[in-house]
Design an enzyme around this catalytic site. Structure first.
Site, PDB file in Angstrom:
ATOM      1  CG  ASN A 183      64.244  85.032 -12.534  1.00  0.00           C
ATOM      2  OD1 ASN A 183      63.684  86.011 -12.047  1.00  0.00           O
ATOM      3  ND2 ASN A 183      64.557  83.955 -11.820  1.00  0.00           N
ATOM      4  CD  GLU A 184      60.255  83.732 -19.392  1.00  0.00           C
ATOM      5  OE1 GLU A 184      59.677  83.721 -20.476  1.00  0.00           O
ATOM      6  OE2 GLU A 184      60.852  82.749 -18.919  1.00  0.00           O
ATOM      7  N   PRO A 185      64.166  86.682 -20.232  1.00  0.00           N
ATOM      8  CG  PRO A 185      64.829  86.085 -22.395  1.00  0.00           C
ATOM      9  CD  PRO A 185      63.911  85.669 -21.280  1.00  0.00           C
TER      10      PRO A 185
END
Length: 663
Positions: A183-185
């Site tokens: 879950n990336e920025p």
């Protein structure tokens, strides 16, 4: 034989009461800025064993109730110690996994059916293949499915989790950009299992597994934030100083989609488990005066004054009583009587770290110098994990030691062969083949046949394939040649250049073998031969590839064995740790700072540029887009600028060192 001494390095003594409070009141005072319950352990093993026991207890409780225990597990380095302890408990204490359901948190996409670098394979190697879990109870995202079916596939993955009553325990690491799973920025709080495009930082980190950024998949199927937060209990693990910045953001910062791990602040049963190194940016460890009364020592005082200077924009000698009182440092006024007294002490402490004589100045009073004057000249060994770390991290100091007539030896600990691109091999083979033909040696078929064989291998080489032993040898020769050229440029005789080729490194893969007695003996034999008065070792313990730490552990283990045997040479030897390739020493920890003039900085750059295979096309440049010479110069100039801002002498650049005292 002690092979993990680097893990016991504490740059300044952290009082146990900051991380192990005696009662609930003290804990509430110390942790009032922390928004997730956070436990700090003295070692990785201690923290990992605690989490493993918590997981084992949940498994056993579910067994007694006749129910499944559902675990969401990642790959990566952070949980590996937990997995090792769970395997031990399975084998030695009878912990059964027959009632355990495991969901792999993420998988790279796209993958080929025979991909060996999948996250699921890593999870199997670290845990699943070593316990009695039913294979039908293991679920993983499929990195090979067609794109047009991914949406439905992810929906069914969520359904399957819910069909078992949801996740009991989610185990997490934290990525370099604050991601949990992938879950990336920018990931939303309500996100579920989905296909996500990996950003450059995550791909760079994953390239350690896939070899190069080009071979690294561009996306991943990952559990979403809401899926993870749906777990009944969440543990986030982080070990090592390279995690410290993100842990502070996650635990003390605001909830933000720019740091997805901060979403754990919304969970009512989330826990963060970290070691002391990963805790170093938390307020109660880094700036304890902001939350409690302090046990002051020299380094903590220096840290506080440097922080106060940066906060007020003043040099040390201009700080006032008012500055101290208004910023939580009135205790220092009570201890020293006035700002003036504190200022003078810290100014002098920092002044005494600066020396243009890293090997000691002969025939001079060395009372306030970081290095002793005698003996002169000294025998010096510089240990370089890879064949370029010596010039990247301490090229200016190395050159100064040579110019000041010390007997300087450089020991290159590993071949560095996997960090050479295939095109470099082709270029050198072109030269050898051409040389063979030009100088009337064309009847010798060995070179031409080997040339054709290597060209064919590289042409047919697939992503993830290991290099042949011949190609690894050639890559090692390329790096040896570059190291010799740089050493000659720095006027080091080639008989003082040592290539140790430590066995732990020679796997041909990114994953190395554990350090062994053979590695330590090679280092020990060199030390016995030279009997140095000074040793320089890599202190880049946050090195993302881990090689620096292992190499330093080999040196420390060898020194420890010599100490146990009462080696006479060790009694007159000092050990200095350098940084520069991946980080720089914090000024409060610096014990020797060597100024570098503009001309010396240019010479240092030229030394680094001798390592041509490590320029733009090098496989392992890490997450920093700058080339190594650029990083090195920026860090050296940054250290000099900080000294200047604190009111000390102004230099073009400085290389910094911390002394290691054998335990």
């Amino acid at each position: 034989m002690k092979t993990n001494l680097s893990s016991q390095i504490t740059l300044h003594r952290v009082s146990p009461r900051y991380y192990r409070p005696e009662n609930a009141f003290e804990k509430s005072v110390l942790t009032r800025l922390e928004k997730i319950p956070t436990d700090i352990y003295e070692s990785v093993e201690e923290g990992a064993n605690y989490i493993a026991c918590e997981i084992a207890q949940t498994i056993r409780e579910k067994q007694k109730a006749g129910r499944f225990c559902v675990l969401a597990l990642p790959g990566g380095n952070s949980p590996s110690h937990v997995y090792s302890e769970l395997i031990r408990m399975h084998k030695e204490e009878g912990l059964s996994f027959r009632n355990v359901i495991v969901f792999n948190m993420y998988e790279y996409y796209p993958l080929t059916a025979d991909a060996i670098n999948s996250n699921f394979n890593a999870l199997k190697e670290m845990l699943l293949d070593h316990v009695d879990i039913d294979k039908q109870n293991i679920f993983t995202p499929d990195g090979t499915i067609a794109k047009d079916t991914i949406f439905e596939y992810c929906r069914l993955y969520e359904q399957r989790i819910e069909s078992f009553g949801g996740i009991d325990i989610a185990l997490l690491g934290i990525g370099r950009v604050g991601n949990i799973a992938f879950n990336e920025p920018g990931s939303r709080l309500n996100s579920t299992t989905r296909l996500i495009l990996l950003d450059n930082a995550s791909r760079n980190e994953a390239s350690k597994i896939f070899g190069t950024i080009e071979n690294t998949p561009i996306s991943s199927i990952t559990m979403g934030v809401s899926t993870i937060l749906g777990a009944k209990k969440v543990y986030l693990l982080a070990w090592g100083e390279n995690k410290a910045a993100m842990i502070k953001e996650c635990v003390e910062g605001p909830i933000s989609d720019t740091i997805p791990a901060s979403y754990l602040q919304t969970h009512n049963n989330a826990h963060v488990a970290i070691d002391l190194s990963a805790s170093m940016n938390l307020t109660r460890i880094q700036r304890p005066w902001l939350v409690t009364s302090c046990e002051w020592n020299d380094k903590l005082i220096r840290s506080a004054i440097v922080w106060l200077c940066q906060l007020t924009g003043k040099p040390i000698l201009k700080l006032t009583n008012k500055d101290y009182n208004e910023n939580g440092l009135s205790e220092l006024l009570a201890l020293f009587g006035s700002a003036y007294n504190v200022n003078i002490k810290i100014f002098n402490d920092l002044q005494h770290t600066i020396t243009g004589w890293p090997g000691g100045k002969p025939n001079a009073d060395d009372t306030y110098r970081p290095e002793r004057a005698k003996p002169y000249p000294k025998r010096v060994v510089i240990f370089s994990p890879h064949p370029d770390d010596d010039v990247i991290s301490m090229g200016g100091t190395l050159r100064r030691l040579v110019e000041q007539k010390h007997e300087v030896h450089v020991a290159y600990e590993t071949s560095g062969n996997i960090a050479v691109g295939d095109e470099e091999v082709v270029r050198f083979m072109h030269f050898i083949n051409g040389f063979n033909q030009i100088f009337n040696n064309s009847e010798d078929l060995v070179i031409s046949e080997k040339y054709a064989e290597i060209r064919k291998f590289l042409k047919e080489k697939k992503d993830g394939d290991m290099d042949s032993r011949d190609i690894l040898t050639i890559k090692g020769l390329i790096r040896r040649g570059e190291a010799r050229t740089a050493s000659s440029y720095n006027n080091i005789p080639l008989d003082r250049v040592h290539f140790l080729d430590l066995p732990f490194y020679e796997t041909g893969k990114i994953q190395k073998n554990p350090i062994s007695e053979a590695d330590v003996e090679i280092v020990r034999n060199l030390l016995r031969e030279i009997k140095p008065h000074q040793i320089f070792v890599a202190g880049d313990l946050a090195d993302p590839h881990g090689t620096h730490r292992v190499c330093t552990d080999a040196v420390f283990a060898a020194v420890d064995l010599e100490k146990e045997e009462g080696a006479k040479w060790l009694k007159d030897c000092r050990i200095w740790m350098y940084r520069g390739a991946w980080a720089e020493w914090e000024i409060e920890n610096i014990e020797m700072a060597v100024p570098i003039s503009p001309e010396e900085l240019r010479a240092k750059r030229n030394s680094i540029l001798k390592h041509q295979s490590q320029m733009e096309s090098a496989p392992f440049l890490g997450n920093d887009e700058r080339l190594f010479w650029q990083r090195s110069e920026d860090r050296n100039r940054g250290t000099a600028t900080l000294y200047d801002q604190l009111g000390l002498a102004s230099y073009e650049a400085m290389e910094a060192f911390v002394e290691y005292i054998p335990l």
